[in-house]
Each structure stands twice: as C-alpha cells, then as structure tokens.
Design a protein around this motif. Structure first.
Motif, PDB file in Angstrom:
ATOM      1  N   THR A   1       0.662  -1.206   0.290  1.00  0.00           N
ATOM      2  CA  THR A   1       0.035  -0.473   0.114  1.00  0.00           C
ATOM      3  C   THR A   1       0.775   1.002  -0.550  1.00  0.00           C
ATOM      4  OG1 THR A   1       0.257  -0.073   2.579  1.00  0.00           O
ATOM      5  CG2 THR A   1      -1.515  -1.017   1.363  1.00  0.00           C
ATOM      6  N   LYS A   2       0.231   2.600  -0.307  1.00  0.00           N
ATOM      7  CA  LYS A   2       0.656   3.497  -0.078  1.00  0.00           C
ATOM      8  C   LYS A   2       1.659   3.686   1.254  1.00  0.00           C
ATOM      9  CE  LYS A   2       1.869   8.102  -0.665  1.00  0.00           C
ATOM     10  NZ  LYS A   2       3.100   8.407  -0.560  1.00  0.00           N
ATOM     11  N   ARG A   3       0.968   3.090   2.171  1.00  0.00           N
ATOM     12  CA  ARG A   3       1.221   3.107   3.142  1.00  0.00           C
ATOM     13  C   ARG A   3       2.375   3.067   4.298  1.00  0.00           C
ATOM     14  NH1 ARG A   3      -2.268   3.956   8.932  1.00  0.00           N
ATOM     15  NH2 ARG A   3      -0.637   4.228   9.953  1.00  0.00           N
ATOM     16  N   HIS A   4       2.787   1.731   3.758  1.00  0.00           N
ATOM     17  CA  HIS A   4       3.842   0.878   3.498  1.00  0.00           C
ATOM     18  C   HIS A   4       4.800   1.102   3.067  1.00  0.00           C
ATOM     19  CE1 HIS A   4       0.559  -2.172   4.404  1.00  0.00           C
ATOM     20  NE2 HIS A   4       1.426  -2.256   5.712  1.00  0.00           N
ATOM     21  N   LEU A   5       4.967   2.143   1.766  1.00  0.00           N
ATOM     22  CA  LEU A   5       5.717   2.378   1.178  1.00  0.00           C
ATOM     23  C   LEU A   5       6.194   3.738   1.861  1.00  0.00           C
ATOM     24  CD1 LEU A   5       4.332   2.843  -2.474  1.00  0.00           C
ATOM     25  CD2 LEU A   5       6.406   1.230  -2.156  1.00  0.00           C
ATOM     26  N   ASP A   6       5.609   4.580   2.910  1.00  0.00           N
ATOM     27  CA  ASP A   6       5.529   5.571   3.538  1.00  0.00           C
ATOM     28  C   ASP A   6       6.863   5.034   4.676  1.00  0.00           C
ATOM     29  OD1 ASP A   6       4.956   7.463   1.487  1.00  0.00           O
ATOM     30  OD2 ASP A   6       3.247   7.577   2.969  1.00  0.00           O
ATOM     31  N   GLU A  13      15.012  -2.504   3.159  1.00  0.00           N
ATOM     32  CA  GLU A  13      14.302  -2.635   4.316  1.00  0.00           C
ATOM     33  C   GLU A  13      13.658  -3.600   4.289  1.00  0.00           C
ATOM     34  OE1 GLU A  13      14.995   1.771   6.848  1.00  0.00           O
ATOM     35  OE2 GLU A  13      13.311   1.484   5.743  1.00  0.00           O
ATOM     36  N   VAL A  14      13.207  -3.685   3.331  1.00  0.00           N
ATOM     37  CA  VAL A  14      11.568  -4.429   2.219  1.00  0.00           C
ATOM     38  C   VAL A  14      11.708  -4.501   0.905  1.00  0.00           C
ATOM     39  CG1 VAL A  14      10.139  -2.522   2.145  1.00  0.00           C
ATOM     40  CG2 VAL A  14       9.371  -4.542   3.240  1.00  0.00           C
ATOM     41  N   GLU A  15      10.954  -5.844   0.855  1.00  0.00           N
ATOM     42  CA  GLU A  15      10.194  -6.057  -0.894  1.00  0.00           C
ATOM     43  C   GLU A  15       8.986  -6.315  -0.987  1.00  0.00           C
ATOM     44  OE1 GLU A  15      11.530  -5.544  -3.739  1.00  0.00           O
ATOM     45  OE2 GLU A  15      13.915  -5.444  -2.712  1.00  0.00           O
ATOM     46  N   PHE A  16       8.296  -4.874  -2.023  1.00  0.00           N
ATOM     47  CA  PHE A  16       7.169  -5.016  -2.240  1.00  0.00           C
ATOM     48  C   PHE A  16       7.100  -5.463  -3.482  1.00  0.00           C
ATOM     49  CE2 PHE A  16       7.556  -1.055  -0.011  1.00  0.00           C
ATOM     50  CZ  PHE A  16       7.154  -1.727   1.133  1.00  0.00           C
ATOM     51  N   PHE A  17       6.073  -6.332  -3.935  1.00  0.00           N
ATOM     52  CA  PHE A  17       5.166  -6.440  -5.417  1.00  0.00           C
ATOM     53  C   PHE A  17       3.730  -5.887  -5.595  1.00  0.00           C
ATOM     54  CE2 PHE A  17       4.627  -9.887  -2.231  1.00  0.00           C
ATOM     55  CZ  PHE A  17       2.835 -10.338  -2.458  1.00  0.00           C
ATOM     56  N   ASN A  18       3.660  -6.198  -7.403  1.00  0.00           N
ATOM     57  CA  ASN A  18       2.119  -5.554  -8.142  1.00  0.00           C
ATOM     58  C   ASN A  18       1.385  -6.991  -8.245  1.00  0.00           C
ATOM     59  OD1 ASN A  18       2.264  -2.833  -7.141  1.00  0.00           O
ATOM     60  ND2 ASN A  18       3.807  -2.729  -8.791  1.00  0.00           N
ATOM     61  N   ILE A  19       2.394  -7.968  -8.666  1.00  0.00           N
ATOM     62  CA  ILE A  19       1.446  -9.230  -9.019  1.00  0.00           C
ATOM     63  C   ILE A  19       2.301 -10.427  -8.738  1.00  0.00           C
ATOM     64  CG2 ILE A  19       0.618  -7.609 -11.426  1.00  0.00           C
ATOM     65  CD1 ILE A  19       3.125  -8.871 -13.066  1.00  0.00           C
ATOM     66  N   ASN A  20       1.147 -11.086  -9.137  1.00  0.00           N
ATOM     67  CA  ASN A  20       2.370 -12.655  -8.560  1.00  0.00           C
ATOM     68  C   ASN A  20       3.121 -12.747  -9.529  1.00  0.00           C
ATOM     69  OD1 ASN A  20      -0.434 -12.683  -6.711  1.00  0.00           O
ATOM     70  ND2 ASN A  20      -0.811 -14.504  -8.394  1.00  0.00           N
ATOM     71  N   GLU A  21       3.365 -12.401  -9.896  1.00  0.00           N
ATOM     72  CA  GLU A  21       5.122 -12.811 -10.930  1.00  0.00           C
ATOM     73  C   GLU A  21       5.924 -12.238 -10.567  1.00  0.00           C
ATOM     74  OE1 GLU A  21       2.129 -12.253 -12.401  1.00  0.00           O
ATOM     75  OE2 GLU A  21       1.791 -13.859 -13.331  1.00  0.00           O
ATOM     76  N   GLU A  22       5.846 -10.809  -9.679  1.00  0.00           N
ATOM     77  CA  GLU A  22       6.769  -9.823  -9.608  1.00  0.00           C
ATOM     78  C   GLU A  22       7.527 -10.595  -8.318  1.00  0.00           C
ATOM     79  OE1 GLU A  22       7.802  -5.926  -8.383  1.00  0.00           O
ATOM     80  OE2 GLU A  22       6.080  -5.793  -8.992  1.00  0.00           O
ATOM     81  N   MET A  23       5.766 -10.950  -7.574  1.00  0.00           N
ATOM     82  CA  MET A  23       6.623 -11.477  -6.314  1.00  0.00           C
ATOM     83  C   MET A  23       6.938 -13.434  -6.425  1.00  0.00           C
ATOM     84  SD  MET A  23       3.627 -13.503  -3.521  1.00  0.00           S
ATOM     85  CE  MET A  23       3.226 -14.964  -4.817  1.00  0.00           C
ATOM     86  N   PHE A  24       6.464 -13.966  -7.597  1.00  0.00           N
ATOM     87  CA  PHE A  24       7.439 -15.204  -7.919  1.00  0.00           C
ATOM     88  C   PHE A  24       8.690 -14.802  -8.196  1.00  0.00           C
ATOM     89  CE2 PHE A  24       3.262 -16.778  -8.748  1.00  0.00           C
ATOM     90  CZ  PHE A  24       2.898 -17.272  -7.581  1.00  0.00           C
ATOM     91  N   SER A  25       9.087 -14.287  -8.979  1.00  0.00           N
ATOM     92  CA  SER A  25      10.383 -13.202  -9.462  1.00  0.00           C
ATOM     93  C   SER A  25      11.327 -13.042  -8.202  1.00  0.00           C
ATOM     94  CB  SER A  25      10.866 -12.374 -10.066  1.00  0.00           C
ATOM     95  OG  SER A  25      11.622 -12.131 -11.032  1.00  0.00           O
ATOM     96  N   LYS A  26      10.833 -12.164  -7.096  1.00  0.00           N
ATOM     97  CA  LYS A  26      12.109 -11.503  -6.647  1.00  0.00           C
ATOM     98  C   LYS A  26      11.882 -12.250  -5.152  1.00  0.00           C
ATOM     99  CE  LYS A  26      10.618  -7.336  -6.662  1.00  0.00           C
ATOM    100  NZ  LYS A  26       9.764  -5.767  -6.134  1.00  0.00           N
ATOM    101  N   VAL A  42      17.525  -7.692   8.120  1.00  0.00           N
ATOM    102  CA  VAL A  42      17.623  -7.109   9.138  1.00  0.00           C
ATOM    103  C   VAL A  42      17.094  -5.490   9.614  1.00  0.00           C
ATOM    104  CG1 VAL A  42      19.933  -6.633  10.591  1.00  0.00           C
ATOM    105  CG2 VAL A  42      19.357  -8.836   9.956  1.00  0.00           C
ATOM    106  N   ASN A  43      17.373  -5.208   8.383  1.00  0.00           N
ATOM    107  CA  ASN A  43      17.142  -3.810   7.845  1.00  0.00           C
ATOM    108  C   ASN A  43      15.670  -3.251   8.656  1.00  0.00           C
ATOM    109  OD1 ASN A  43      19.835  -2.840   7.279  1.00  0.00           O
ATOM    110  ND2 ASN A  43      19.511  -3.305   4.852  1.00  0.00           N
ATOM    111  N   GLY A  44      14.608  -4.265   7.617  1.00  0.00           N
ATOM    112  CA  GLY A  44      13.789  -4.282   8.341  1.00  0.00           C
ATOM    113  C   GLY A  44      13.726  -4.522   9.459  1.00  0.00           C
ATOM    114  N   ARG A  45      13.234  -5.509  10.391  1.00  0.00           N
ATOM    115  CA  ARG A  45      13.783  -5.285  11.881  1.00  0.00           C
ATOM    116  C   ARG A  45      13.829  -4.045  12.619  1.00  0.00           C
ATOM    117  NH1 ARG A  45      14.712  -7.053  17.167  1.00  0.00           N
ATOM    118  NH2 ARG A  45      13.280  -8.502  17.719  1.00  0.00           N
ATOM    119  N   GLU A  46      14.994  -3.504  11.922  1.00  0.00           N
ATOM    120  CA  GLU A  46      15.392  -2.479  12.989  1.00  0.00           C
ATOM    121  C   GLU A  46      15.045  -1.180  13.024  1.00  0.00           C
ATOM    122  OE1 GLU A  46      20.072  -2.279  11.172  1.00  0.00           O
ATOM    123  OE2 GLU A  46      20.342  -3.520  12.750  1.00  0.00           O
ATOM    124  N   ARG A  47      13.927  -0.658  11.147  1.00  0.00           N
ATOM    125  CA  ARG A  47      13.128  -0.053  10.953  1.00  0.00           C
ATOM    126  C   ARG A  47      12.090   0.079  12.096  1.00  0.00           C
ATOM    127  NH1 ARG A  47      12.741   3.608   7.046  1.00  0.00           N
ATOM    128  NH2 ARG A  47      10.769   5.064   8.005  1.00  0.00           N
TER     129      ARG A  47
END
Length: 69
Positions: A1-6, A13-26, A42-47
């Motif tokens: 979501t936009k909020r998560h991007l903020d 700190e994180v990876e996002f995806f928009n479609i299943n193919e992008e999720m599978f690729s990542k 580690v960076n995501g947890r620290e954040r």
C-alpha cells in the motif's frame, strides 16, 4: 500500500510486489541470495523497532490511550 511505501525503504528494508509474477521472481531471487535477503530482513526489523512499528510499542500506545480515556 502507499502507507507501507512511506514506512519502509524498498530494496533496503523491505521488498514489495504488484503482481504474482513479480512476487515469484523476487522470491526466487532472494532464495538464491542469502546475504542480501538477510541484510534486508535485519534492516526491516531495525526499522520496525526504531520507528515503533513493533507490537510491543503499538500495544503500549494503545493501553496508554485506554488509560487516559
């Protein structure tokens, strides 16, 4: 979501995806790159802890609000 991007920096700190193919690729990429996956985890947890996104901090805020009302 936009909020998560903020809240988090993508790729650091994180990876996002928009479609299943992008999720599978990542997912495939990070399963093959342990060090990079670990760094982001580690960076995501620290954040989360630094910014107070963790459940302990959130619940403490909630209980304080309840106590004040």
């Amino acid at each position: 979501t936009k909020r998560h991007l903020d809240f988090f920096e993508e790729g650091e700190e994180v990876e996002f995806f928009n479609i299943n193919e992008e999720m599978f690729s990542k997912t495939k990429y990070y399963l093959e790159h342990d060090r990079e996956r670990g760094r982001i985890a580690v960076n995501g947890r620290e954040r989360c802890l630094r910014s107070g996104y963790d459940m302990k901090t959130q619940l403490a805020k909630l209980f304080l609000l309840i106590k004040q009302s």
